[in-house]
Design a protein around this motif. Structure first.
Motif, PDB file in Angstrom:
ATOM      1  N   GLN A 223       0.801  -1.221   0.000  1.00 46.72           N
ATOM      2  CA  GLN A 223       0.000   0.000   0.000  1.00 46.72           C
ATOM      3  C   GLN A 223       0.832   1.269   0.000  1.00 46.72           C
ATOM      4  OE1 GLN A 223      -3.287  -0.349  -0.448  1.00 46.72           O
ATOM      5  NE2 GLN A 223      -2.836  -2.563  -0.452  1.00 46.72           N
ATOM      6  N   ARG A 224       2.072   1.177   0.486  1.00 46.40           N
ATOM      7  CA  ARG A 224       2.959   2.337   0.548  1.00 46.40           C
ATOM      8  C   ARG A 224       4.357   1.913   0.083  1.00 46.40           C
ATOM      9  NH1 ARG A 224       1.866   6.851   3.348  1.00 46.40           N
ATOM     10  NH2 ARG A 224       4.031   6.971   4.090  1.00 46.40           N
ATOM     11  N   PRO A 225       4.500   1.649  -1.202  1.00 46.01           N
ATOM     12  CA  PRO A 225       5.765   1.087  -1.702  1.00 46.01           C
ATOM     13  C   PRO A 225       6.987   1.972  -1.464  1.00 46.01           C
ATOM     14  CG  PRO A 225       4.315   1.738  -3.510  1.00 46.01           C
ATOM     15  CD  PRO A 225       3.497   1.796  -2.264  1.00 46.01           C
ATOM     16  N   GLY A 226       6.799   3.247  -1.217  1.00 45.49           N
ATOM     17  CA  GLY A 226       7.938   4.121  -0.950  1.00 45.49           C
ATOM     18  C   GLY A 226       8.355   4.162   0.502  1.00 45.49           C
ATOM     19  N   THR A 227       7.606   3.489   1.362  1.00 39.91           N
ATOM     20  CA  THR A 227       7.891   3.509   2.798  1.00 39.91           C
ATOM     21  C   THR A 227       8.957   2.477   3.142  1.00 39.91           C
ATOM     22  OG1 THR A 227       5.638   4.207   3.336  1.00 39.91           O
ATOM     23  CG2 THR A 227       6.893   3.160   5.094  1.00 39.91           C
ATOM     24  N   SER A 228       9.986   2.917   3.846  1.00 42.13           N
ATOM     25  CA  SER A 228      11.015   1.982   4.301  1.00 42.13           C
ATOM     26  C   SER A 228      10.600   1.416   5.659  1.00 42.13           C
ATOM     27  CB  SER A 228      12.374   2.679   4.420  1.00 42.13           C
ATOM     28  OG  SER A 228      12.313   3.758   5.344  1.00 42.13           O
ATOM     29  N   PHE A 229      10.898   0.137   5.883  1.00 42.92           N
ATOM     30  CA  PHE A 229      10.518  -0.489   7.149  1.00 42.92           C
ATOM     31  C   PHE A 229      11.456  -1.641   7.462  1.00 42.92           C
ATOM     32  CE2 PHE A 229       8.225  -2.791   3.854  1.00 42.92           C
ATOM     33  CZ  PHE A 229       8.382  -4.118   4.208  1.00 42.92           C
ATOM     34  N   LEU A 230      11.523  -1.963   8.736  1.00 44.71           N
ATOM     35  CA  LEU A 230      12.255  -3.127   9.216  1.00 44.71           C
ATOM     36  C   LEU A 230      11.389  -3.883  10.211  1.00 44.71           C
ATOM     37  CD1 LEU A 230      15.869  -1.797  10.008  1.00 44.71           C
ATOM     38  CD2 LEU A 230      15.196  -3.280   8.118  1.00 44.71           C
ATOM     39  N   ILE A 231      11.555  -5.198  10.226  1.00 44.69           N
ATOM     40  CA  ILE A 231      10.965  -6.027  11.282  1.00 44.69           C
ATOM     41  C   ILE A 231      12.100  -6.449  12.205  1.00 44.69           C
ATOM     42  CG2 ILE A 231       9.671  -8.100  11.846  1.00 44.69           C
ATOM     43  CD1 ILE A 231       8.585  -8.124   9.005  1.00 44.69           C
ATOM     44  N   VAL A 232      12.010  -6.079  13.460  1.00 44.69           N
ATOM     45  CA  VAL A 232      13.027  -6.447  14.447  1.00 44.69           C
ATOM     46  C   VAL A 232      12.476  -7.605  15.273  1.00 44.69           C
ATOM     47  CG1 VAL A 232      14.450  -5.642  16.356  1.00 44.69           C
ATOM     48  CG2 VAL A 232      13.827  -4.058  14.518  1.00 44.69           C
ATOM     49  N   GLU A 233      13.137  -8.745  15.214  1.00 42.94           N
ATOM     50  CA  GLU A 233      12.652  -9.975  15.841  1.00 42.94           C
ATOM     51  C   GLU A 233      13.689 -10.500  16.837  1.00 42.94           C
ATOM     52  OE1 GLU A 233      11.193 -13.153  17.319  1.00 42.94           O
ATOM     53  OE2 GLU A 233       9.881 -12.027  15.966  1.00 42.94           O
ATOM     54  N   GLY A 234      13.253 -10.746  18.065  1.00 44.47           N
ATOM     55  CA  GLY A 234      14.171 -11.191  19.098  1.00 44.47           C
ATOM     56  C   GLY A 234      14.646 -12.622  18.936  1.00 44.47           C
ATOM     57  N   ARG A 235      13.833 -13.464  18.315  1.00 41.17           N
ATOM     58  CA  ARG A 235      14.216 -14.849  18.122  1.00 41.17           C
ATOM     59  C   ARG A 235      14.874 -15.020  16.751  1.00 41.17           C
ATOM     60  NH1 ARG A 235       9.685 -17.730  17.812  1.00 41.17           N
ATOM     61  NH2 ARG A 235      10.622 -19.668  18.541  1.00 41.17           N
ATOM     62  N   ASP A 236      15.181 -16.255  16.394  1.00 38.82           N
ATOM     63  CA  ASP A 236      15.894 -16.523  15.137  1.00 38.82           C
ATOM     64  C   ASP A 236      14.982 -17.108  14.066  1.00 38.82           C
ATOM     65  OD1 ASP A 236      18.406 -15.609  16.052  1.00 38.82           O
ATOM     66  OD2 ASP A 236      18.716 -17.505  17.112  1.00 38.82           O
ATOM     67  N   ALA A 237      13.684 -16.941  14.232  1.00 34.91           N
ATOM     68  CA  ALA A 237      12.737 -17.503  13.272  1.00 34.91           C
ATOM     69  C   ALA A 237      11.480 -16.656  13.252  1.00 34.91           C
ATOM     70  CB  ALA A 237      12.390 -18.948  13.647  1.00 34.91           C
ATOM     71  N   ILE A 238      10.790 -16.694  12.129  1.00 36.91           N
ATOM     72  CA  ILE A 238       9.497 -16.033  12.036  1.00 36.91           C
ATOM     73  C   ILE A 238       8.437 -16.900  12.719  1.00 36.91           C
ATOM     74  CG2 ILE A 238      10.132 -15.002   9.820  1.00 36.91           C
ATOM     75  CD1 ILE A 238       7.957 -17.019   8.622  1.00 36.91           C
ATOM     76  N   GLY A 239       7.237 -16.363  12.842  1.00 38.07           N
ATOM     77  CA  GLY A 239       6.106 -17.200  13.232  1.00 38.07           C
ATOM     78  C   GLY A 239       5.596 -17.011  14.630  1.00 38.07           C
ATOM     79  N   GLY A 240       6.377 -16.355  15.512  1.00 38.01           N
ATOM     80  CA  GLY A 240       5.893 -16.139  16.861  1.00 38.01           C
ATOM     81  C   GLY A 240       5.476 -17.430  17.539  1.00 38.01           C
ATOM     82  N   THR A 241       4.212 -17.507  17.937  1.00 37.91           N
ATOM     83  CA  THR A 241       3.664 -18.679  18.621  1.00 37.91           C
ATOM     84  C   THR A 241       3.938 -19.965  17.864  1.00 37.91           C
ATOM     85  OG1 THR A 241       1.889 -17.422  19.650  1.00 37.91           O
ATOM     86  CG2 THR A 241       1.505 -19.769  19.359  1.00 37.91           C
ATOM     87  N   TRP A 242       3.846 -19.891  16.547  1.00 40.97           N
ATOM     88  CA  TRP A 242       3.889 -21.128  15.757  1.00 40.97           C
ATOM     89  C   TRP A 242       5.287 -21.690  15.601  1.00 40.97           C
ATOM     90  CZ3 TRP A 242      -0.614 -22.986  15.939  1.00 40.97           C
ATOM     91  CH2 TRP A 242      -1.706 -22.111  16.033  1.00 40.97           C
ATOM     92  N   SER A 243       6.301 -20.892  15.811  1.00 35.03           N
ATOM     93  CA  SER A 243       7.660 -21.439  15.816  1.00 35.03           C
ATOM     94  C   SER A 243       8.160 -21.668  17.236  1.00 35.03           C
ATOM     95  CB  SER A 243       8.623 -20.502  15.075  1.00 35.03           C
ATOM     96  OG  SER A 243       8.674 -19.225  15.695  1.00 35.03           O
ATOM     97  N   LEU A 244       7.516 -21.037  18.220  1.00 35.47           N
ATOM     98  CA  LEU A 244       7.930 -21.208  19.619  1.00 35.47           C
ATOM     99  C   LEU A 244       7.454 -22.536  20.182  1.00 35.47           C
ATOM    100  CD1 LEU A 244       9.053 -19.928  22.318  1.00 35.47           C
ATOM    101  CD2 LEU A 244       6.688 -19.230  22.743  1.00 35.47           C
ATOM    102  N   HIS A 245       6.188 -22.857  19.985  1.00 36.62           N
ATOM    103  CA  HIS A 245       5.602 -24.036  20.605  1.00 36.62           C
ATOM    104  C   HIS A 245       5.923 -25.304  19.821  1.00 36.62           C
ATOM    105  CE1 HIS A 245       2.395 -21.423  22.803  1.00 36.62           C
ATOM    106  NE2 HIS A 245       3.488 -21.587  23.519  1.00 36.62           N
ATOM    107  N   LYS A 246       6.379 -26.320  20.545  1.00 40.17           N
ATOM    108  CA  LYS A 246       6.791 -27.577  19.917  1.00 40.17           C
ATOM    109  C   LYS A 246       6.019 -28.780  20.459  1.00 40.17           C
ATOM    110  CE  LYS A 246      10.295 -25.444  17.839  1.00 40.17           C
ATOM    111  NZ  LYS A 246      10.311 -25.220  16.379  1.00 40.17           N
ATOM    112  N   TYR A 247       5.014 -28.544  21.252  1.00 36.80           N
ATOM    113  CA  TYR A 247       4.328 -29.683  21.877  1.00 36.80           C
ATOM    114  C   TYR A 247       3.509 -30.463  20.842  1.00 36.80           C
ATOM    115  CZ  TYR A 247       0.162 -26.612  22.156  1.00 36.80           C
ATOM    116  OH  TYR A 247      -0.890 -25.775  21.872  1.00 36.80           O
ATOM    117  N   PRO A 248       3.257 -31.747  21.115  1.00 40.00           N
ATOM    118  CA  PRO A 248       2.550 -32.602  20.138  1.00 40.00           C
ATOM    119  C   PRO A 248       1.155 -32.070  19.820  1.00 40.00           C
ATOM    120  CG  PRO A 248       3.560 -33.939  21.858  1.00 40.00           C
ATOM    121  CD  PRO A 248       3.690 -32.514  22.301  1.00 40.00           C
ATOM    122  N   GLY A 249       0.849 -32.045  18.532  1.00 39.49           N
ATOM    123  CA  GLY A 249      -0.504 -31.722  18.101  1.00 39.49           C
ATOM    124  C   GLY A 249      -0.851 -30.257  18.025  1.00 39.49           C
ATOM    125  N   ILE A 250       0.101 -29.349  18.282  1.00 40.13           N
ATOM    126  CA  ILE A 250      -0.222 -27.928  18.273  1.00 40.13           C
ATOM    127  C   ILE A 250      -0.945 -27.572  16.977  1.00 40.13           C
ATOM    128  CG2 ILE A 250       2.118 -27.404  17.471  1.00 40.13           C
ATOM    129  CD1 ILE A 250       1.743 -24.607  18.734  1.00 40.13           C
TER     130      ILE A 250
END
Length: 501
Positions: A38-65
């Motif tokens: 929507q704003r192709p001229g806008t510069s942006f960064l995503i700063v992530e504390g972990r080493d993977a995308i996904g938040g909850t979905w890469s954090l949780h490893k329990y069976p059946g999540i």
């Protein structure tokens, strides 16, 4: 120089942008997509504390999540959900998120491993300075606007009650948020403490491999069986194709879920009877539904627990899993002694006891070096915070898919930035017209994690743009279609040599 090394060099050098996005989960990815398209001229960064995308979905490893919302509403509006499963496993969701990043070239905008410690807005320059740590190194990023896609729970510290005698238990005691990937539970007696979505997921997921698995709950939750694959959705996809069917399916699912929620609010006694009767039909004749599946509260005072194709009930009917409703007296060497006098033997105990909330990723926020005490502030249009310039956040719905709210917030953010550019404004600050308005918590559900943690967040007002409701229709009207100009917003321009440079 290779492409990869060039990209690495570019990533390490870019630290000043128009929009700083904190978090590379669903909210951060959604914000990045909207800004890029929507704003192709806008510069942006995503700063992530972990080493993977996904938040909850890469954090949780329990069976059946798996998802607890249907995927056509939980997925992004810009990327149709094409998998046949409507309630999807965590790894499928993570693959989908990675595809969204790859297909839209968002990976080059992500800085992994940077844990945000603090963020300060300087009124003189009209910019945020964000300080991160990466091991022993400290890095600063600067941006005109700050977007917090941090979710609302503590990634490092789950909620674990102080159970008496837990140190006496001979086996491992595990919280799902801290699941060891090498855990061997084959043939073992497993007790899962809890009655929420995680516990209800673990029972069928572990049952085939475990010797026996028991869900130990203090009180029941409402459990709703839904199709794991939606036949209407799959038929529409086959006839119309995913691109044309997707918006139709989304509207249908939103209407069904919102309709169900409104019925629960308007006719709680009737809906309670219907939900419990639905459970009783799926369990063996004579099963004690009153004890084990009849909650003490009305529907939607806590989130409904969704089970695809009734897998929880099938596990119970097959004798591979069981439910015990009682309170814990103490742990013993062999298991758990209940207040009824029964002792549950266990080789492994899983404490599916919930999460701890964390406001805005526990980032120390300040304006002009004055620390913010978030509960003193009020939420504007469910996405900004009073007296805090150039900052937005995403907090999804408790009664509908998280992503639906994220998309509305991100769309409105782009419209807000367009408006500021069109009028030459550098800063925007929500300021309550009535400083004495009545205020209330952002969530009023009776769930334990909300009751424990919601006080650390900003609060909702009682009128106008300061009202915060988990109501998709209201948010769609004011965020997608409503005007930007509002009595609660103050715009200004920053004209300093520092900013001009």
């Amino acid at each position: 120089m290779s492409v990869s090394s060039g990209t690495s060099a570019l990533r390490s050098e870019t630290r000043d942008v128009d929009v700083l996005i904190i978090g590379a989960g669903i909210s951060g990815i959604g914000a990045a997509y909207q800004l890029k398209t929507q704003r192709p001229g806008t510069s942006f960064l995503i700063v992530e504390g972990r080493d993977a995308i996904g938040g909850t979905w890469s954090l949780h490893k329990y069976p059946g999540i798996r998802s607890d919302s249907d995927m056509p509403t939980f997925s992004f509006g810009f990327k149709p959900w094409t998998h046949r499963k409507a309630i999807a496993d965590g790894h499928i969701i993570l693959d989908y998120l990675q595809q969204a990043v790859d297909e839209n070239g968002l990976d080059e905008h992500i800085r992994f491993g940077h844990r945000v410690q603090n963020a300060n807005f300087d009124s003189g320059s009209g910019r945020w300075t964000v300080t991160t740590t990466q091991g022993d190194e400290t890095t600063t990023f600067t941006g005109r606007f700050l977007f917090l896609g941090t979710g609302y729970y503590d990634y490092e510290k789950p909620f674990i009650p102080d159970f008496p005698g837990v140190e006496d238990f001979a086996g491992p005691v595990i919280h799902p948020q801290l699941w060891p990937e090498d855990l061997d539970y084959a043939g073992k007696k497993v007790v899962v403490i809890g009655s929420g979505a995680t516990a209800v997921t673990l029972l069928p997921a572990m049952a085939d491999k475990a010797g026996h698995i028991t869900m130990l709950q203090r009180s029941p939750s409402y459990v709703l069986s839904v199709p794991g694959s939606d036949p209407i959705t799959n038929a529409l996809n086959k006839v119309l194709g995913h691109e044309r069917a997707y918006p139709i399916v989304r509207r249908k699912n939103i209407a069904v879920i919102r309709g169900q929620f409104k019925l629960c609010m308007k006719f709680p006694t009737l809906m309670r009877k219907l939900l419990i009767a639905n459970v009783a039909r799926k369990l063996p004749k004579g099963f004690d539904v009153d004890t084990h599946f009849t909650p003490r509260y009305n529907p939607w005072q806590q989130r409904l627990v969704v089970v695809p194709d009734g897998d929880l009930f099938k596990t119970i009917k097959a004798g591979k899993g069981s439910v015990v409703t009682d309170e814990i007296e103490r742990f013993t060497t062999r298991g758990i002694l209940l207040k009824s006098g029964q002792e549950l033997e266990a080789d492994i105990v899983v404490t599916a006891t919930g999460l701890n909330m964390a406001a805005f990723g526990k980032i120390a926020l300040s304006v002009d070096d004055q620390a913010l005490n978030l509960p003193d502030h009020t939420v504007y249009k469910a996405m900004m915070v009073s007296d805090v310039p150039n900052m937005a956040f995403a907090m999804g719905y408790t009664n509908l898919a998280w992503t639906l709210k994220v998309e509305l917030v991100c769309e409105h953010l782009c419209r807000l930035l367009d408006h500021m550019d069109d009028h030459g404004y550098d800063t925007v600050t929500p300021v309550p017209e009535n400083a004495d308005m009545e205020r209330s918590p952002l969530m009023d559900m009776s769930s334990g994690y909300i009751q424990r943690g919601i006080r650390q967040f900003p609060r909702a007002g009682d009128s106008g743009a300061w009202v915060f409701k988990h109501a998709y229709e209201m948010d769609a009207e004011r965020l997608r279609n409503g005007p930007i100009e509002d009595p609660g917003l103050q715009f200004s321009s920053v004209k300093t040599a520092a900013y001009a440079s």
